[in-house]
Each structure stands twice: as C-alpha cells, then as structure tokens.
Design a protein around this motif. Structure first.
Motif, PDB file in Angstrom:
ATOM      1  N   TYR A  87       0.970 -10.063  -3.870  1.00  0.00           N
ATOM      2  CA  TYR A  87       1.146  -9.820  -5.302  1.00  0.00           C
ATOM      3  C   TYR A  87       0.143  -8.765  -5.790  1.00  0.00           C
ATOM      4  N   LEU A  88      -1.123  -8.903  -5.381  1.00  0.00           N
ATOM      5  CA  LEU A  88      -2.150  -7.958  -5.818  1.00  0.00           C
ATOM      6  C   LEU A  88      -1.860  -6.543  -5.327  1.00  0.00           C
ATOM      7  N   TYR A  89      -1.381  -6.421  -4.083  1.00  0.00           N
ATOM      8  CA  TYR A  89      -1.034  -5.097  -3.551  1.00  0.00           C
ATOM      9  C   TYR A  89       0.170  -4.512  -4.276  1.00  0.00           C
ATOM     10  N   GLU A  90       1.200  -5.318  -4.472  1.00  0.00           N
ATOM     11  CA  GLU A  90       2.421  -4.825  -5.098  1.00  0.00           C
ATOM     12  C   GLU A  90       2.202  -4.378  -6.539  1.00  0.00           C
ATOM     13  N   HIS A  91       1.228  -4.989  -7.212  1.00  0.00           N
ATOM     14  CA  HIS A  91       0.960  -4.634  -8.607  1.00  0.00           C
ATOM     15  C   HIS A  91      -0.266  -3.719  -8.735  1.00  0.00           C
ATOM     16  N   ASN A  92      -0.675  -3.148  -7.602  1.00  0.00           N
ATOM     17  CA  ASN A  92      -1.769  -2.172  -7.555  1.00  0.00           C
ATOM     18  C   ASN A  92      -3.100  -2.683  -8.093  1.00  0.00           C
ATOM     19  N   TYR A  93      -3.352  -3.981  -7.939  1.00  0.00           N
ATOM     20  CA  TYR A  93      -4.659  -4.522  -8.274  1.00  0.00           C
ATOM     21  C   TYR A  93      -5.648  -4.276  -7.133  1.00  0.00           C
ATOM     22  N   ILE A  94      -5.120  -4.167  -5.932  1.00  0.00           N
ATOM     23  CA  ILE A  94      -5.918  -3.863  -4.750  1.00  0.00           C
ATOM     24  C   ILE A  94      -5.148  -2.829  -3.943  1.00  0.00           C
ATOM     25  N   GLN A  95      -5.852  -1.830  -3.444  1.00  0.00           N
ATOM     26  CA  GLN A  95      -5.233  -0.799  -2.621  1.00  0.00           C
ATOM     27  C   GLN A  95      -5.254  -1.230  -1.159  1.00  0.00           C
ATOM     28  N   LEU A  96      -4.176  -0.989  -0.464  1.00  0.00           N
ATOM     29  CA  LEU A  96      -4.149  -1.206   0.977  1.00  0.00           C
ATOM     30  C   LEU A  96      -4.998  -0.124   1.644  1.00  0.00           C
ATOM     31  N   PRO A  97      -5.705  -0.468   2.710  1.00  0.00           N
ATOM     32  CA  PRO A  97      -6.465   0.555   3.433  1.00  0.00           C
ATOM     33  C   PRO A  97      -5.529   1.632   3.978  1.00  0.00           C
ATOM     34  N   ASP A  98      -6.060   2.833   4.195  1.00  0.00           N
ATOM     35  CA  ASP A  98      -5.269   3.939   4.731  1.00  0.00           C
ATOM     36  C   ASP A  98      -4.581   3.543   6.028  1.00  0.00           C
ATOM     37  N   GLY A  99      -3.313   3.899   6.155  1.00  0.00           N
ATOM     38  CA  GLY A  99      -2.574   3.660   7.382  1.00  0.00           C
ATOM     39  C   GLY A  99      -2.043   2.255   7.565  1.00  0.00           C
ATOM     40  N   VAL A 100      -2.208   1.374   6.588  1.00  0.00           N
ATOM     41  CA  VAL A 100      -1.784  -0.017   6.738  1.00  0.00           C
ATOM     42  C   VAL A 100      -0.358  -0.238   6.251  1.00  0.00           C
ATOM     43  N   ASN A 101       0.172   0.600   5.392  1.00  0.00           N
ATOM     44  CA  ASN A 101       1.498   0.381   4.795  1.00  0.00           C
ATOM     45  C   ASN A 101       2.588   0.055   5.804  1.00  0.00           C
ATOM     46  N   SER A 102       2.607   0.747   6.934  1.00  0.00           N
ATOM     47  CA  SER A 102       3.688   0.541   7.893  1.00  0.00           C
ATOM     48  C   SER A 102       3.591  -0.810   8.605  1.00  0.00           C
ATOM     49  N   ARG A 103       2.434  -1.418   8.619  1.00  0.00           N
ATOM     50  CA  ARG A 103       2.248  -2.705   9.298  1.00  0.00           C
ATOM     51  C   ARG A 103       1.879  -3.794   8.298  1.00  0.00           C
ATOM     52  N   ARG A 104       2.348  -3.672   7.094  1.00  0.00           N
ATOM     53  CA  ARG A 104       1.947  -4.555   6.007  1.00  0.00           C
ATOM     54  C   ARG A 104       2.076  -6.053   6.312  1.00  0.00           C
ATOM     55  N   PRO A 105       3.175  -6.539   6.850  1.00  0.00           N
ATOM     56  CA  PRO A 105       3.258  -7.989   7.103  1.00  0.00           C
ATOM     57  C   PRO A 105       2.135  -8.466   8.037  1.00  0.00           C
ATOM     58  N   TYR A 106       1.820  -7.672   9.016  1.00  0.00           N
ATOM     59  CA  TYR A 106       0.748  -8.058   9.929  1.00  0.00           C
ATOM     60  C   TYR A 106      -0.606  -7.965   9.248  1.00  0.00           C
ATOM     61  N   TRP A 107      -0.744  -6.985   8.383  1.00  0.00           N
ATOM     62  CA  TRP A 107      -2.012  -6.841   7.662  1.00  0.00           C
ATOM     63  C   TRP A 107      -2.268  -8.071   6.793  1.00  0.00           C
TER      64      TRP A 107
END
Length: 145
Positions: A87-107
């Motif tokens: 929820y926090l990532y989807e609403h931009n409350y927290i940024q995902l680290p660089d390069g993590v988007n493609s492996r998001r479920p595992y992250w």
C-alpha cells in the motif's frame, strides 16, 4: 473464552472467521491502519521515520507479539506487513529501491520477512535500542547495495 473476551457472540465469530489465523490477521490489519494513520506527512524517502513508527507499534504490542511468536503465528504478521508495504509503495509513501520494480513480489516478501524477524529479535532482546535507532538500521539495510 475468546468470544467473551472480545465481547462478540459465538455466532458472530463463526460467521466472520474461519480460523484463528483470520482473527489474528484482522487484529493485525486493524493495528496496521492505526500505524498508517500515525505516520507523519513526510517525504517518501524517509524510510527511517516510517520504520521507527513500525517499531513503536511493535513495542506497544510487545507482549501480544511475543505470544504470537511463541505459538508460531509470525507468518500472519509477515503477510500483514507485506500488505501494508505494498500500500505504501503504491501510494508513493515509500519509494522502491532502484531496480526493484521488476521483482516487486519478491521484494515485498524479502522485506516483510526481514523486518518482522528483526522486530521479533528486538522484542526478545528487551527493546534495547530505541524505535528511531531500529528505523535507521532498517533504512540503512535497505539502502545497502
């Protein structure tokens, strides 16, 4: 006894919950909403502050969390943490680290397992560090490349 303590009828319990894990999940979700509402309105890159608030929640509910750990129910809390982080990532409350988007479920699984396990160890050790120190520690772990 659970129904009496919660001030609900047994029929309410059986209508709304299938397993005890459902009860724990609902309670953890309610706590998570409280956590989300307690977050200050800060820049999305201040992971340390958001994590400090999580550790404050863990400290406030220390006895209950340690009971869940003793009875092997930490997976329910890990799943709840992952849901909140998503929820926090989807609403931009927290940024995902660089390069993590493609492996998001595992992250999310990795982060949830790591943070919840660290929090349990912290609780077991008597919360020697402050929530702010733990929040910074997690932020440092996440930022490590």
């Amino acid at each position: 006894m659970l129904c009496r303590h919660a001030h609900v009828s047994r029929s309410y319990y059986y209508k709304h919950f299938v397993t005890f894990d459902d009860v724990i999940r609902q309670a953890a979700f309610a706590e998570s909403i409280s956590y989300l509402r307690s977050l200050p309105d800060i820049a999305s890159n201040q992971t340390n502050v958001k994590m400090a608030h999580y550790f404050e929640l863990m400290a406030r509910t220390r006895d209950e969390r340690l009971i869940l750990l003793r009875v092997g129910k930490q997976e329910v809390l890990t799943q709840t943490f992952a849901t909140v982080q998503q929820y926090l990532y989807e609403h931009n409350y927290i940024q995902l680290p660089d390069g993590v988007n493609s492996r998001r479920p595992y992250w999310l699984e990795f982060l949830a397992g790591a943070v919840v396990n660290v929090a349990f160890r912290w609780l077991q050790n008597g919360c020697q560090e402050t929530p702010a120190q733990m929040g910074q520690l997690i932020a440092d772990f996440i930022a490590t490349k």
